[in-house]
Enzyme design. Structure first.
Site, PDB file in Angstrom:
ATOM      1  NE  ARG A 108     -16.936 -11.948  -8.620  1.00 27.78           N
ATOM      2  CZ  ARG A 108     -16.321 -13.099  -8.882  1.00 27.78           C
ATOM      3  NH1 ARG A 108     -15.389 -13.552  -8.059  1.00 27.78           N
ATOM      4  NH2 ARG A 108     -16.629 -13.786  -9.958  1.00 27.78           N
TER       5      ARG A 108
ATOM      6  CG  ASP B  73     -14.323 -21.292 -12.109  1.00 24.04           C
ATOM      7  OD1 ASP B  73     -13.179 -20.842 -12.352  1.00 24.04           O
ATOM      8  OD2 ASP B  73     -15.114 -20.719 -11.342  1.00 24.04           O
TER       9      ASP B  73
ATOM     10  CE  LYS C 147     -10.160 -16.852 -13.161  1.00 25.56           C
ATOM     11  NZ  LYS C 147     -10.126 -15.641 -12.295  1.00 25.56           N
ATOM     12  CB  THR C 148     -17.160 -16.698 -15.207  1.00 23.15           C
ATOM     13  OG1 THR C 148     -16.500 -17.470 -14.202  1.00 23.15           O
ATOM     14  CG2 THR C 148     -18.481 -17.363 -15.552  1.00 23.15           C
TER      15      THR C 148
ATOM     16  CB  THR D  33      -7.095 -18.364  -8.727  1.00 18.15           C
ATOM     17  OG1 THR D  33      -7.237 -19.582  -7.966  1.00 18.15           O
ATOM     18  CG2 THR D  33      -8.476 -17.812  -9.038  1.00 18.15           C
TER      19      THR D  33
END
Length: 355
Positions: free
Chosen positions: A228, A120, A75-76, A169
């Site tokens: 990640r 965020d 997302k980032t 999230t």
């Protein structure tokens, strides 16, 4: 359940999806710079590409974008790509950092025209700031309250057009008025193993790591569908390969390295296996109450519920029922155990008193 999403995963979990300091530094170097370079999320990529191209052709700012999905899915990274594609600067902040409407007003009033504001964990923003954001997103204006009580005055402040990119999230926690103000909403899915292999090969090139195709496939299969985690496992396997062998990551090297780090073939770590083993060996597969299960593995109730269970449920190894937690046939097979015969009565009694 902690719906505020404030309990981070244990920092020593190799397969935890939350980013630590090392992840943040490495991710900055590994992030793709444009949509063509971004791996996976095909539908979101294609839809977002249309949104951005149309905005560029109109010569205006892009619609506000909401990205939802589990941690570690990009997302980032996508927010930074949006800014790069639009040729605009980006401002990064988070919901927990905005606890007062004044905090948000200070950020919004300093934005440049066309700038991208990445927010965020937007679901954790305070309610007063959230209500101010409604007007800012829709009318590019905020009302700044000066003074208190009967003498308070609202001063309208015009804002330059900007693009808000919100990440969450917990999309279900966003109020409908806020969700409705986003022109584009994209849900980030977990990655398929083949997509993670592409991520691993790309990261290996950037990190100057020699990796074979079967080595990348082995790491991808243990990465829980999350880039990640895949990059973190790659770095740990790279360390093992440099110290123990010739630096080349093969399937055998990846298997041995991840065995050292206690990550099994399905991506389960020590905590995940402890929960399954307690459920199977001590309680005959359940049902058993969450508190009882947590005591059995020596962890807090919240740790079992929020850290271990989501992945076990997603993998089909554990089920949540009104009577308690129950192991599935796949859990017995994964640990190489045979389900006991005629154990429903005993396990049911355990579940009755284990709530």
């Amino acid at each position: 359940m902690n719906w505020d999403d404030t309990a981070p995963e244990s920092p020593d979990r190799l397969v935890g999806a939350d980013a630590d300091g090392e992840d943040t530094a490495v991710e900055a170097a590994l992030r793709p710079k444009d949509l063509d370079e971004f791996v996976g999320q095909e539908k979101v990529r294609q839809q977002l590409d249309l949104v951005l191209r149309a905005a560029l052709q109109r010569g205006g700012t892009a619609d506000h974008v909401l990205l939802s999905g589990a941690p570690g899915l990009g997302k980032t990274t996508l927010s930074m790509i949006i800014a790069a594609e639009m040729g605009a600067p980006i401002r990064i902040t988070s919901g927990p950092a905005i606890q007062h409407a004044g905090d948000l007003a200070a950020i919004l009033s300093s934005l440049q025209e066309g700038e991208v504001l990445f927010l965020d964990e937007i679901h954790r923003m305070s309610r007063p700031a959230e209500e101010m954001l409604y007007m800012a997103m829709e009318d590019f204006r905020v009302d700044v309250i000066v003074g208190k009580g009967p003498g308070a005055t609202a001063i309208p402040l015009e804002l330059p057009p900007f693009t808000l990119v919100g990440a969450t999230t917990r999309a279900g926690l966003l109020p409908p008025p806020l969700r409705d103000r986003f022109g584009f909403t994209g849900h980030m899915e977990f990655y398929a193993p083949a997509e993670l292999e592409r991520v691993i090969h790309r990261s290996a090139r950037l990190l100057d790591v020699d990796i074979e195709a079967d080595g990348a496939a082995e790491i991808a299969g243990r990465s829980r569908g999350t880039p990640r985690i895949a990059n973190r496992l790659l770095r740990r396997v790279r360390d093992y390969a440099q110290v123990k062998v010739d630096g080349v990551i093969t399937r055998e090297v990846a298997e041995t390295a991840l065995r050292v780090y206690e990550v099994d073939g399905r991506g389960l770590d020590r905590l995940d296996r402890a929960v399954l083993e307690a459920l199977l060996k001590l309680f005959g597969g359940g049902p058993v109450g969450l508190s009882t299960l947590a005591v059995a593995v020596g962890e807090e109730r919240e740790t079992v519920e929020e850290v271990a269970e989501p992945f076990l449920v997603r993998e089909g190894l554990l089920a949540r029922t009104p009577r308690g937690r129950v192991a599935t046939p796949a859990a017995w097979a994964h640990l190489g155990l045979v389900p006991p015969q005629h154990s429903a009565g005993a396990s049911g009694q355990q579940g009755l008193f284990g709530a």
